[in-house]
Scaffold this active site. Structure first.
Site, short mmCIF file in Angstrom:
data_model
loop_
_atom_site.label_atom_id
_atom_site.label_comp_id
_atom_site.label_asym_id
_atom_site.label_seq_id
_atom_site.Cartn_x
_atom_site.Cartn_y
_atom_site.Cartn_z
N GLN A 643 1.04 -41.34 44.45
CA GLN A 643 1.49 -40.79 43.17
C GLN A 643 0.58 -39.67 42.69
O GLN A 643 1.04 -38.63 42.22
CB GLN A 643 1.53 -41.91 42.11
CG GLN A 643 2.70 -42.84 42.27
CD GLN A 643 4.01 -42.10 42.08
OE1 GLN A 643 4.32 -41.66 40.98
NE2 GLN A 643 4.74 -41.91 43.15
N GLU A 710 2.19 -39.88 36.23
CA GLU A 710 2.16 -38.62 35.50
C GLU A 710 0.74 -38.16 35.23
O GLU A 710 0.50 -36.98 35.00
CB GLU A 710 2.98 -38.76 34.21
CG GLU A 710 4.42 -39.15 34.56
CD GLU A 710 5.39 -39.12 33.40
OE1 GLU A 710 4.94 -39.19 32.25
OE2 GLU A 710 6.60 -39.01 33.66
#
Lengths: 750, 317
Positions: A643, A710
Site C-alpha cells: 500500500q 492513503e
C-alpha cells in the site's frame, strides 16, 4: 459489541498470525486468472449482452434532438437506452453528476445513451450511428477565472485562531506563496465495469465497487428501485483509488439496459471515456502563509484552498490537514468552492491531504531555507501533542462561517503521534545529513543531485462493521462480510484476524467479501477499510468463541484458543469437537463510542526522496525514496508495504507528470487516455524503502490498528518537489514539475 | 469500429493491386496503430490487405554495401540485428527508445513510418480536426498543444510525426522502397517521404494510391559516433517532447535530425553544416522559421540543449 473504552490485552496481541508478512491468500487465484472480476462473471450471466456507453460531445448545453433509429436498426442491437426512453434517473448519493444526461448536459462525456447488442463490436459500431444535435452553451471551465466567485461551503467553517495577519506582520521570517495542483485521474487498471441481471423485480449487479453498501443505496436513489431489491457483488476489484466509491454510469446503465433488453447486460467503460465520464481529483489553488521566529517556531500558519466542482459537488479539502500538522498560536484554515462545468471532482486517494500537503510542505521547505534551518529540524520544532484549541468542533455553528475556540473543552490529545520519530528515523536511515543545505551544490557529471523531504499525515477514520463467522464441520472457519478488496490485501488481513482469534493457521480460514447480502462493514475508502473490517471480524470471532466455549462446556472468559485447540485450565479440546453436532454460525457488529471525539486519530509519516536532474534537458528522475510510517498495529507488513509503495508511486506521478489538461474553450480533459495522461512506469520508480514504526493505538479498535492506504501518498509529491529544488535551486510551485517549468532557469552548464 | 473485409495477399504487387482496386482499402502490418484508430472510427477502412505472407520481414545486405530492412521486419528484429547494432547504432537506439517491448515485437518498419500523429484532438472524434475531417478546423491551435509541433506546421495543423525510428533513418539518408499496383518499384528518399501539412494535413506521405512499402534501404555505414537522445516527462513509454538523432564524426562534423517538433523527421542541411560551430548555431539553423505555441515554446531551447548534450557526449568519448 460496543467499543467505547481503549482496548486492553486481547488475543490479537499474541501476534501469532496478525502482524506477520503473509502473502495475499487470493494471490494464486489472481496470478492464474481464476479470480473472477465483475466483467467476467460468465457463470452468473452466461448470455449477457454487451452495453456500450456513449458520452456527450459537448460540455454544457442540451440535447436538441437525438435520432436513435439507425443505431436501433443496426445488426445485433437489442436496445438503446436514453433519458428520453427510460424512467427518470436522479442525481442522488455520493456522486452528484447524473449518470445519464438528457436533455440537459452537465459535463463532457456525460453518458447520453447505452447501446445494447449481442456482441461488443456490434454495440460499439451501432453507437457511432446515433445522430445527436446539441445546443451548446458556454460554461465555466477555468478555475483561475472562477476563483473570484468561489464561496465557502456550508459544511466547512473557517477555522480562525488568534490573529494571523497581525502575527505575520510582526514575524521575523515569513513565507507567502501560492501553489497549484492540477486535476488528476484515478486511472486504475480495471475500468469501471458491471454486469446487471434482473430476476423479476430483483436486481443483481456484479460491479467493481469499493463500498457495496453505498452502491446499493445510491443505485436505489438514482433509479428508484428499493434497496432490498438490489444485490451488489464485488468479489475482486482491479484498483479503485476512490474512483469506484459508488455507482457510475456503467452500473446505472447496465441496470437500465438489462431491464430494457430483458437480458443480462455487461458494461465496461472504455479508457478514453473514463477521465471525463467519471470523477477525478479536482485541481486546487492554495495560498500558504507562514510566520516564524528566528528559532523556527511558527507564530502564524494560514492555509487557504480553492477548488471547483459541479453544483452540489464537494470541495477539495486541501487545507484541512494543516490544522492537525504543526503548532502555531495564530491559525487560519479556509476552503472555498467555485462552480465549474468540468466533470465531477470527487474522492481520490487521500482526498484533501494528497493535494494539501503538496502546498504546505513546499512552504515549510521555503521557510526552512529562509531561516537557514534544516527542514527536518524545522518540522520537529513545530510538533504538537494536542489539537490546537480544538476549534471548529462541537458547538460551532456551521452557518456562522467562523468558529471560535471552545476554551472550556480542554485540549484534545492525539491518540498517537509519532511524527517526530518518523522524521528522525527517516533522516537517519536516508543519510539526510549528506544533503547540502545550499541548493544546486551537488553534481555528478551532467546530473544535478538533490534531496528533499516532507511530513505525512492522514486521518484514521473507522466505521461500524459487522461480520458473520462460521465454524464449519470440517474445522475451517469461514468469514463473510461486505468489505471489498481492491487489490489491497483485505482478504488476507480478514483471514489473519479470524485465524488469530480462533487459534488456527491462516490456511484454515475461508474469507468471502464484497457482497451486499453479507453483514455490512463499509468498504475500501478513506483508508478506513482495514481498521474497520478487522474490528467487525474481531467482534464476530468473540461471539464465535463464546458459542464454541458454550458447546464445549468451558468458560469462555478464560478459554484460550490456540493451535487448533480450546484450552481451559487443564482441559485441551480440539476446536473441531465443538461442531460434532453441526456447524456454528454467529454474527456480530462493532459499534464505536466517542473515542474518536476524545482523541484525535491520525496516521503520521515522513517521506524522503533523492532526485537527479539532467542539467541539459531538465529531465527529472527519482533515485531513491524512503517512507517511515506510524499507523497503529501493522496488520500485515507485506500488504501494508505494498500500500505504501503504491502511494509513493502515485505521489511520484503527482509530483512529476500527472495532469488532466483542461481545454478551457471546449471544457474537457483533453489527454483522456493512457497515452496522453502519463502515470509512472517501472523505469520511473527507483528503490523504495518503507519502515513501519512500532505502534499500537488502543483508542482505535481491539486490533489497535489504523489504515495505511492513503498515508503512503500524503507528502510524497512535496518531498520530491523539495528534492528538485535542492538539486536545481529553481522553485516550481505549479504541479506537475515538468522540465519546461525550470529548463531555462537551471544552473549554467559548465 | 466499422465492419470490414480482410484478405492476405500473396505477393507485394497483388497486395498493391488489391488496395488500389478496392475503395476504402488499407494495408495492415502489425496493426499497433491502425487498430486503435479503427476502434475510435478515426480510420474506417472497408477492407484490409494483410502483408504478413509477403516475406517482407528480411534484413539483408545490399550490393552497394548497405542494408535493406524489410517492410514487415519487426522493430525488435531490426533493433537487435547485429549488423544494425554494429553499423547503424543510431537506428537501434531510436527504436528501443520507442513504445514498449511488447509493441516493438509487433510493430513493423512500414507501419512505423506510417504511424499517425498523437495529437489528442486528432484522437477525439468530437473535436474539430483538419487531419481527421478536412475543413473542420484545428482545435489544437489555441488549445492544449504542449506535445505538438513548432516547425514545418501550418495554420491548418500543428501535429507532429510521433515516431522514433524514422528520425534515425533520416540521419542515415535511408530510402523507402515501394511497389505499385502495376508492379513498378521506386525508391523515395526518406526526406521526401513525409509531407508538410500545408492546407492538406490529411495527406501525410507522398505514397500513391495502392503503393506498398516493401522495405527501407540504408546506404553504406557512416562510421562516427551514433546518438539518439529522447527527452520525455517519464523515463519510458512516452512520445518524445524532443529527440535528437545524430551521427558525429571525430572532427566534429556530423548530421542530426530532430523528432517531436515537426510533421516529419526534421533535418536541415544548413544545421548539419553548422554543427562544428556548436549546438547554438546548429539549433538556430534547424529551427529557422519556427512558430511555437505558448504551450510548446520550451521546445526551442530544449532542442538546443539536447543537441548540446549529445555534442558534449561526443566530445567526451
Amino acid at each position: 459489541m460496543k467499543f467505547d473504552t481503549p482496548a486492553g490485552i486481547n488475543p490479537i496481541d499474541r501476534e501469532r498470525v496478525i502482524g506477520r508478512p503473509h502473502p495475499r491468500i487470493e494471490g494464486p487465484l489472481k496470478t492464474t486468472g481464476r479470480a473472477v472480476y465483475s466483467y467476467e462473471q460468465h457463470d452468473a450471466a452466461p448470455d449477457a449482452a454487451y452495453g456500450y456507453v456513449v458520452g456527450s460531445a459537448v460540455a454544457k448545453g442540451r440535447i436538441a434532438r437525438m435520432d436513435t433509429s439507425a443505431a436501433e436498426g443496426a445488426p445485433g442491437v437489442l436496445a438503446v437506452v436514453t433519458a428520453a426512453n427510460t424512467s427518470p434517473v436522479k442525481a442522488s448519493g455520493f456522486y452528484k453528476a447524473k449518470p445519464l444526461a438528457g436533455p440537459d448536459i452537465q459535463h463532457y462525456h456525460q453518458a447520453i445513451a447505452l447501446v445494447v447488442a449481442e456482441t461488443f463490436e456490434q454495440a460499439r459500431a451501432a453507437a457511432q450511428l446515433l445522430r445527436v444535435d446539441y445546443s451548446r452553451v458556454d460554461g465555466a471551465f477555468d478555475l483561475t477565472a472562477a476563483r473570484a466567485g468561489a464561496s465557502r461551503p456550508k459544511d466547512k467553517p473557517d477555522i480562525r485562531i488568534g490573529d494571523v495577519d497581525k502575527a505575520l506582520a510582526t514575524a521575523a521570517v515569513t513565507v507567502d506563496s501560492t501553489y497549484t495542483t492540477p486535476d488528476h485521474s484515478h486511472m486504475m487498471m480495471e475500468p469501471h465495469a458491471t454486469i446487471a441481471r434482473w430476476d423479476g423485480d430483483q436486481l443483481t449487479l456484479w460491479s467493481a465497487q469499493q463500498i457495496v453498501g453505498w452502491a446499493v443505496r445510491d443505485l436505489s436513489g438514482k433509479i428508484g428501485v428499493p434497496p432490498e431489491k438490489i444485490r451488489i457483488v464485488a468479489s475482486y476489484i482491479g484498483g479503485g483509488f476512490g474512483g469506484k466509491g459508488s455507482v457510475n454510469s456503467d452500473a446505472v446503465l447496465a441496470a437500465l439496459g438489462a431491464r430494457k433488453a430483458n437480458r443480462a447486460v455487461k458494461v465496461a467503460l472504455t479508457r478514453p471515456l473514463m477521465p471525463n465520464n467519471t470523477t477525478h481529483r479536482p485541481a486546487t489553488i492554495q495560498r500558504v502563509r507562514l510566520g516564524a521566529g528566528r528559532d523556527g517556531r511558527l507564530t502564524a500558519i494560514a492555509h487557504e484552498s480553492w477548488s471547483g466542482n459541479v453544483p452540489g459537488g464537494m470541495a477539495e479539502a486541501a487545507a484541512d490537514q494543516t490544522e492537525m500538522l504543526y503548532a502555531g498560536a495564530n491559525r487560519l484554515i479556509a476552503t472555498r468552492l467555485a462552480t465549474l462545468d468540468l466533470p465531477e471532482g470527487s474522492a481520490m486517494r487521500a482526498p484533501g491531504e494528497a493535494s494539501g500537503m503538496m502546498a504546505i510542505e513546499i512552504a515549510m521547505d521555503e521557510l526552512a531555507e529562509k531561516l537557514g534551518m534544516d527542514p527536518v529540524e524545522l518540522r520537529i520544532r513545530n510538533d504538537m501533542q494536542v489539537v490546537p484549541a480544538d476549534p471548529g468542533r462541537g458547538g460551532t455553528d456551521p452557518q456562522g462561517g467562523t468558529s471560535q475556540a471552545d476554551k472550556s473543552a480542554g485540549p484534545k490529545p492525539f491518540s498517537t503521534r509519532q511524527l517526530v520519530q518518523c522524521l528522525r528515523t527517516g533522516a537517519d536511515r536516508f543519510g539526510w545529513s549528506k544533503r547540502s543545505g545550499v541548493p544546486a551544490a551537488r553534481r555528478e557529471g551532467n546530473l544535478l543531485i538533490g534531496m528533499g523531504m516532507a511530513s505525512a499525515i492522514r486521518g484514521a477514520p473507522i466505521q461500524a462493521a459487522g461480520a458473520r463467522a462460521t465454524l464449519r464441520t470440517d474445522g475451517l472457519v469461514s468469514i463473510e462480510t461486505s468489505m471489498t478488496d481492491m487489490g489491497t490485501g483485505s482478504y488476507t488481513i480478514v483471514g489473519q484476524t479470524a485465524a488469530e482469534m480462533m487459534g488456527l493457521p491462516l490456511d484454515r480460514v475461508v474469507v468471502r467479501l464484497g457482497d451486499s447480502q453479507f453483514p455490512d462493514s463499509f468498504g475500501g475508502g478513506g483508508q478506513a477499510g482495514a481498521a474497520t473490517v478487522t474490528a467487525g471480524v474481531y467482534a464476530a470471532c468473540v461471539k464465535l468463541r463464546e458459542a464454541v466455549a458454550s458447546r464445549l462446556g468451558v468458560n469462555s472468559a478464560d478459554a484460550e484458543f490456540t493451535d487448533g485447540e480450546v484450552r481451559s485450565g487443564n482441559r485441551r479440546v480440539p476446536l473441531k469437537d465443538a461442531v460434532k453436532a453441526g456447524p456454528i454460525t454467529v454474527e456480530d457488529r462493532i459499534e464505536f463510542g466517542d473515542l474518536s471525539k476524545r482523541f484525535e486519530q491520525q496516521t503520521f509519516g515522513a517521506h524522503f526522496a533523492e532526485v537527479a536532474v539532467d542539467a541539459y534537458t531538465g529531465e527529472i528522475r527519482l533515485r531513491r525514496m524512503l517512507a517511515v510510517c506510524a499507523a497503529g498495529r501493522i496488520l500485515n507488513p507485506l500488504t501494508a508495504r505494498s500500500q505504501i509503495i503504491g502511494g509513493m508511486t502515485m505521489g511520484a506521478g503527482a509530483a512529476l507528470m500527472e495532469e488532466l489538461a483542461v481545454d478551457k474553450r471546449f471544457g474537457f480533459f483533453v489527454n483522456h487516455d493512457l497515452a496522453g495522461y502519463e502515470v509512472p512506469v517501472h523505469a520511473d520508480i527507483p528503490h523504495q524503502e518503507v519502515i513501519f514504526l512500532d505502534e499500537l493505538d488502543p483508542t482505535m479498535s481491539p486490533l489497535k490498528a489504523k489504515g495505511v492506504g492513503e498515508l503512503g501518498i500524503s507528502g510524497v509529491a512535496p518531498a520530491i518537489a523539495n528534492a528538485v529544488y535542492n538539486a536545481t535551486g529553481v522553485r516550481v510551485r505549479d504541479y506537475p514539475i515538468t522540465l519546461d517549468k525550470h529548463l531555462t532557469r537551471l544552473p549554467a552548464l559548465t | 469500429m466499422k465492419p470490414f473485409t480482410y484478405e492476405r495477399a500473396k505477393t507485394p504487387a497483388e497486395a498493391a493491386a488489391a488496395v488500389a482496386r478496392t475503395p476504402g482499402a488499407k494495408f495492415i502490418a502489425g496493426g499497433t496503430n491502425l487498430l486503435d484508430l479503427m476502434k475510435l472510427e478515426i480510420e474506417t477502412p472497408t477492407h484490409l490487405v494483410d502483408i504478413q505472407d509477403l516475406k517482407l520481414d528480411r534484413i539483408e545486405p545490399t550490393s552497394g554495401g548497405g542494408l535493406r530492412i524489410g517492410a514487415f521486419a519487426t522493430n525488435t528484429a531490426t533493433a537487435s540485428d547485429p549488423r544494425v547494432r554494429r553499423d547503424y547504432g543510431v537506428l537501434t537506439r531510436a527504436i528501443v527508445a520507442g513504445a514498449s517491448g511488447q509493441l516493438r515485437n509487433k510493430a513493423t518498419t512500414a507501419g512505423n513510418l506510417l504511424q499517425r500523429t498523437r495529437c489528442p484532438y486528432f484522437y477525439d472524434p468530437n473535436m474539430p480536426c483538419n487531419k481527421r475531417k478536412p475543413g473542420s478546423g484545428c482545435s489544437a491551435l489555441g488549445g492544449y498543444s504542449r506535445q505538438l509541433g513548432i516547425v514545418g506546421t501550418s495554420d491548418a495543423c500543428i501535429a507532429t510525426y510521433p515516431g522514433d525510428m524514422a528520425q534515425a533513418m533520416r540521419v542515415l539518408d535511408a530510402s523507402v522502397e515501394t511497389v505499385d499496383p502495376q508492379g513498378q518499384t521506386r525508391s523515395i528518399p526518406i526526406g521526401d517521404f513525409h509531407r508538410l501539412w500545408g492546407d492538406t494535413p490529411h495527406i501525410e506521405t507522398n505514397l500513391r494510391r495502392g503503393e506498398l512499402i516493401t522495405g527501407v534501404t540504408l546506404p553504406r555505414p557512416l562510421g562516427g559516433q551514433h546518438f539518439y537522445q529522447k527527452v520525455r516527462d517519464r523515463a519510458s513509454y512516452a512520445y518524445a517532447l524532443v529527440s535528437v538523432a545524430a551521427v558525429i564524426q571525430p572532427d566534429g562534423s556530423g548530421r542530426f535530425a530532430v523528432g517531436g517538433i515537426a510533421p516529419k523527421p526534421w533535418r536541415v542541411a544548413a544545421a548539419d553544416a553548422a554543427m562544428p560551430q556548436g549546438a547554438k548555431a546548429a539549433a538556430a539553423a534547424l529551427l529557422a522559421g519556427a512558430r511555437p505555441t505558448e504551450d510548446n515554446r520550451f521546445k526551442v531551447p530544449l532542442v538546443e540543449r539536447t543537441l548540446a548534450a549529445v555534442m558534449a557526449e561526443a566530445k567526451a568519448a
